[in-house]
Structure formats: structure tokens, C-alpha cells
Write an enzyme that holds these catalytic residues in place. Structure first.
Site, mmCIF file in Angstrom:
data_model
loop_
_atom_site.group_PDB
_atom_site.id
_atom_site.type_symbol
_atom_site.label_atom_id
_atom_site.label_comp_id
_atom_site.label_asym_id
_atom_site.label_seq_id
_atom_site.Cartn_x
_atom_site.Cartn_y
_atom_site.Cartn_z
ATOM 1 N N CYS A 147 -13.405 -4.459 -57.110
ATOM 2 C CA CYS A 147 -14.700 -5.070 -57.132
ATOM 3 C C CYS A 147 -15.461 -4.630 -58.463
ATOM 4 C CB CYS A 147 -15.611 -4.264 -56.057
ATOM 5 S SG CYS A 147 -17.121 -4.762 -55.963
ATOM 6 N N HIS A 198 -25.938 -7.234 -54.159
ATOM 7 C CA HIS A 198 -26.974 -7.186 -55.374
ATOM 8 C C HIS A 198 -28.119 -8.178 -55.124
ATOM 9 C CE1 HIS A 198 -23.751 -10.375 -55.719
ATOM 10 N NE2 HIS A 198 -24.896 -11.224 -56.151
#
Ligand code: AMP
Ligand code: ZN
Length: 113
Positions: free
Chosen positions: A4, A98
Site C-alpha cells: 500500500c 483518504h
């Protein structure tokens, strides 16, 4: 999670232009800005998106960090937009939750361009 990109940025393994950071969240400049100010606010713990077990405490940290970003980037007076793309229909491309903070210009009244 091993691959990630935002986990790696949070761990300092990939460079980013950090705007704000504490133990729980990191905020950094988007690589491909869509507005004069475009910062990503990211909980450091890995969650795919907002449906993937993000806690109330983490969300509170995110909101506080958005305030710090607004202050640091001079957005508090004029305002800004926050977007959390979630899943395929939203076009989410990075699978680590996010929040886009967009501003520095008038973004208009519509939600979509
Ligand atoms: P989304 O489409 O909502 O998943 O947004 C992912 C965002 O991450 C895009 O705006 C990308 O430009 C941004 N992005 C991808 N890789 C990086 C990186 N290494 N540093 C900063 N921003 C990135
Ligand atoms: Zn991650």
C-alpha cells in the site's frame, strides 16, 4: 497492505511533501493536484476506505487534521472542499482511506465538475 502506497508514505518509506502529521494521521500534497491547493489527509492505520472499519476516533483525528491543513494552507477564510472517493463508482484509485482537501480557488456550487 504490504504494497500500500499510503502505508509506505505514512511509514516514511516513500517521500511525500508533508503538510501536517501526528501519531494518527498524515497530510501530504497530492502528486497530481486538481486545484491550487490539493492535500490528502490519511489515517495512518490501513483501511481500504470509509466502509472498512474506520473508527470514530480516527474520523475525529481526520477532522482535526483537516483543520490544521486549512490553517497551514491559508484556506480557513475562503473555504475548501473535502472529498472521500469510496469504491469503484467514485473512481477510488488508492485502496487506503483518504480525504481530498481542495481549495485555493472558487470551486463553484456544484459537487461535480
Ligand atoms: P482517489 O482517486 O480518490 O483514490 O485518489 C488517489 C489520489 O492519490 C490521486 O489524487 C493521486 O494523484 C494521489 N496519489 C497517488 N499516489 C500518490 C503519491 N505517491 N503521493 C501523493 N499523492 C498520490
Ligand atoms: Zn495502507
Amino acid at each position: 497492505m504490504g504494497d500500500c502506497i499510503f502505508c509506505k508514505i505514512a511509514a516514511g518509506e516513500i517521500p511525500a511533501t508533508v503538510v501536517y502529521e501526528n501519531d494518527h494521521v498524515i497530510a501530504f500534497e497530492d502528486l497530481n493536484p486538481q486545484a491550487p491547493v490539493h492535500v490528502l489527509v490519511v489515517p495512518k492505520a490501513h483501511h481500504e476506505n470509509i466502509l472498512d472499519g474506520v473508527s470514530a476516533e480516527e474520523l475525529a483525528e481526520v477532522v482535526a487534521a483537516i483543520g490544521e491543513v486549512a490553517k497551514a494552507k491559508g484556506l480557513s477564510e475562503r473555504g475548501f472542499r473535502v472529498i472521500a472517493n469510496t469504491g469503484a463508482d467514485a473512481g477510488q484509485t488508492v485502496g487506503h482511506v483518504h480525504f481530498h482537501v481542495l481549495g485555493g480557488t472558487s470551486l463553484g456550487e456544484g459537487l461535480l465538475p
